[in-house]
Each structure stands twice: as structure tokens, then as C-alpha cells.
Write a protein that holds these residues in place. Structure first.
Motif, PDB file in Angstrom:
ATOM      1  N   UNK A 185      -7.462  49.680   6.537  1.00 24.07           N
ATOM      2  CA  UNK A 185      -7.717  51.031   7.033  1.00 24.07           C
ATOM      3  C   UNK A 185      -6.441  51.640   7.637  1.00 24.07           C
ATOM      4  N   UNK A 186      -5.720  50.858   8.434  1.00 19.62           N
ATOM      5  CA  UNK A 186      -4.478  51.322   9.059  1.00 19.62           C
ATOM      6  C   UNK A 186      -3.437  51.656   7.999  1.00 19.62           C
ATOM      7  N   UNK A 187      -3.349  50.822   6.975  1.00 16.40           N
ATOM      8  CA  UNK A 187      -2.393  51.053   5.897  1.00 16.40           C
ATOM      9  C   UNK A 187      -2.682  52.372   5.180  1.00 16.40           C
ATOM     10  N   UNK A 188      -3.956  52.628   4.891  1.00 15.39           N
ATOM     11  CA  UNK A 188      -4.328  53.878   4.213  1.00 15.39           C
ATOM     12  C   UNK A 188      -4.061  55.097   5.086  1.00 15.39           C
ATOM     13  N   UNK A 189      -4.464  55.016   6.369  1.00 18.86           N
ATOM     14  CA  UNK A 189      -4.343  56.180   7.267  1.00 18.86           C
ATOM     15  C   UNK A 189      -2.909  56.473   7.655  1.00 18.86           C
ATOM     16  N   UNK A 190      -2.138  55.446   8.022  1.00 19.13           N
ATOM     17  CA  UNK A 190      -0.794  55.661   8.553  1.00 19.13           C
ATOM     18  C   UNK A 190       0.253  55.774   7.450  1.00 19.13           C
ATOM     19  N   UNK A 191       0.156  54.903   6.435  1.00 11.31           N
ATOM     20  CA  UNK A 191       1.179  54.855   5.399  1.00 11.31           C
ATOM     21  C   UNK A 191       0.772  55.581   4.118  1.00 11.31           C
ATOM     22  N   UNK A 192      -0.536  55.835   3.945  1.00 14.12           N
ATOM     23  CA  UNK A 192      -1.020  56.469   2.728  1.00 14.12           C
ATOM     24  C   UNK A 192      -0.909  55.565   1.509  1.00 14.12           C
ATOM     25  N   UNK A 193      -0.832  54.261   1.749  1.00 13.79           N
ATOM     26  CA  UNK A 193      -0.694  53.277   0.675  1.00 13.79           C
ATOM     27  C   UNK A 193      -1.676  52.142   0.946  1.00 13.79           C
ATOM     28  N   UNK A 194      -2.179  51.502  -0.112  1.00 15.05           N
ATOM     29  CA  UNK A 194      -3.137  50.412   0.109  1.00 15.05           C
ATOM     30  C   UNK A 194      -2.460  49.097   0.487  1.00 15.05           C
ATOM     31  N   UNK A 195      -3.171  48.287   1.266  1.00 17.25           N
ATOM     32  CA  UNK A 195      -2.758  46.913   1.550  1.00 17.25           C
ATOM     33  C   UNK A 195      -3.596  46.028   0.638  1.00 17.25           C
ATOM     34  N   UNK A 196      -2.966  45.352  -0.305  1.00 12.75           N
ATOM     35  CA  UNK A 196      -3.683  44.637  -1.356  1.00 12.75           C
ATOM     36  C   UNK A 196      -3.646  43.118  -1.220  1.00 12.75           C
ATOM     37  N   UNK A 197      -3.193  42.623  -0.090  1.00 12.34           N
ATOM     38  CA  UNK A 197      -3.050  41.179   0.061  1.00 12.34           C
ATOM     39  C   UNK A 197      -3.911  40.653   1.220  1.00 12.34           C
ATOM     40  N   UNK A 198      -3.670  39.422   1.631  1.00 10.64           N
ATOM     41  CA  UNK A 198      -4.526  38.762   2.630  1.00 10.64           C
ATOM     42  C   UNK A 198      -3.980  38.953   4.043  1.00 10.64           C
ATOM     43  N   UNK A 199      -4.895  39.206   4.963  1.00 10.56           N
ATOM     44  CA  UNK A 199      -4.564  39.278   6.384  1.00 10.56           C
ATOM     45  C   UNK A 199      -5.390  38.217   7.105  1.00 10.56           C
ATOM     46  N   UNK A 200      -4.776  37.543   8.061  1.00  7.29           N
ATOM     47  CA  UNK A 200      -5.501  36.491   8.794  1.00  7.29           C
ATOM     48  C   UNK A 200      -4.890  36.303  10.179  1.00  7.29           C
ATOM     49  N   UNK A 201      -5.689  35.711  11.047  1.00  3.07           N
ATOM     50  CA  UNK A 201      -5.200  35.309  12.355  1.00  3.07           C
ATOM     51  C   UNK A 201      -4.515  33.954  12.227  1.00  3.07           C
ATOM     52  N   UNK A 202      -3.475  33.745  13.028  1.00  2.00           N
ATOM     53  CA  UNK A 202      -2.793  32.459  13.087  1.00  2.00           C
ATOM     54  C   UNK A 202      -2.548  32.134  14.552  1.00  2.00           C
ATOM     55  N   UNK A 203      -3.348  31.235  15.093  1.00  2.88           N
ATOM     56  CA  UNK A 203      -3.242  30.907  16.519  1.00  2.88           C
ATOM     57  C   UNK A 203      -2.048  30.012  16.828  1.00  2.88           C
ATOM     58  N   UNK A 204      -1.340  29.550  15.801  1.00  8.05           N
ATOM     59  CA  UNK A 204      -0.158  28.719  16.052  1.00  8.05           C
ATOM     60  C   UNK A 204       1.084  29.548  16.353  1.00  8.05           C
ATOM     61  N   UNK A 205       1.016  30.854  16.136  1.00  8.29           N
ATOM     62  CA  UNK A 205       2.149  31.715  16.493  1.00  8.29           C
ATOM     63  C   UNK A 205       2.271  31.715  18.010  1.00  8.29           C
TER      64      UNK A 205
END
Length: 153
Positions: free
Chosen positions: A12-32
Motif C-alpha cells: 500500500x505504501x509503495x503504491x501511494x508514495x512511489x506510484x509503483x508496485x512492490x512485487x516481492x516478499x516483506x517480512x519481520x526479522x527479529x534478529x536485526x
């Protein structure tokens, strides 16, 4: 917030702010530990530290997402996606994305405990952060033996 909710938020953020789709995977990483998120060059995925949401809230989370999306879109387009690149800095300004994440851990220094040693001859006191073997060392002033004093708090 679960990984699928994060995926939806990033798309949603990618579409609204950049006007481009995000087509890959997003995930949480608690090891960061030291960063709010990272963009993976190899598979174009975005990993977010869950502490960002827990410690700083939704506004900071969206800021970290926008920052990582800057890396993502510039890399996909073959433009300068690194922090030092002019394209990256320009896109950060255009999208009002933060350059750095707020600290995730408290910066207060832990109270450091010291070991205190005393010469039995001249009574010179030594303060050390690391424990030392009193059988191995002698006083630097008079070469007398050293004893460990109890730690007072």
C-alpha cells in the motif's frame, strides 16, 4: 502485526508514495539489532525489525518502510540505490523518508562495576573492570602482594 499485514502495508505504501508496485516478499526479522530494516539485493525482499513498531510506533515503521522502498525501487530501475548515491538521497527527500532509523535500544550506559584491589604493603588501590589473578601480579609501586576488596554497591 503479522508478516501478511506487513506485506499489505508495504504494498500500500509503495503504491501511494512511489506510484509503483512492490512485487516481492516483506517480512519481520527479529534478529536485526542495530537497524530498523534492510533491503535484500539478492531476492529483492524487505526485512523489518519488529522493535521499530514496538518501541516507536506506526509512524516510524512507515518511515523505515519508505526508506527501504527507496532502496528497492532504485535498485529495480538500475539507478543509484546506496546511501551515498545522489539518486537515493534525492528520492529520500521527494518521499519524505528518514535517512536514519531512531535508536532501538536505550543509549544509557550500563552502570559499570569495578573490581577493587589493594596492596597489602603500601595500601595503593587499583580499580579494574576485568578481574585479575592476584597470585600472578604484584604491586607496581612497591612489589607487595595484592588482595581483592569486596565490591560495594
Amino acid at each position: 502485526m503479522m508478516n501478511n499485514e506487513l506485506q499489505t502495508l508495504i504494498e500500500k505504501t509503495s503504491d501511494e508514495v512511489f506510484g509503483k508496485p512492490f512485487l516481492h516478499i516483506a517480512r519481520y526479522n527479529s534478529r536485526l539489532r542495530t537497524t530498523g530494516g534492510r533491503y535484500m539485493l539478492a531476492d529483492h525482499s524487505i526485512e523489518i525489525n519488529p522493535l521499530v513498531l514496538k518501541v516507536h510506533g506506526m509512524k516510524e515503521l512507515v518511515g523505515v518502510i519508505k526508506h527501504e522502498l527507496c532502496h528497492y525501487h532504485l535498485h529495480i530501475e538500475g539507478r543509484g540505490y546506496k546511501h551515498r548515491d545522489a539518486d537515493f538521497r534525492k528520492l529520500l527527500k521527494e518521499t519524505s523518508s528518514p535517512r536514519f532509523c531512531l535508536p532501538l535500544t536505550s543509549s544509557k550506559q550500563k552502570s559499570l562495576s569495578f573490581y577493587i584491589y589493594k596492596c597489602t604493603s603500601c595500601e595503593l588501590e587499583y580499580q579494574r573492570r576485568r578481574r585479575m589473578d592476584i597470585k600472578k601480579y604484584r604491586c607496581g609501586r612497591c612489589a607487595g602482594s595484592i588482595k581483592e576488596l569486596p565490591i560495594s554497591q
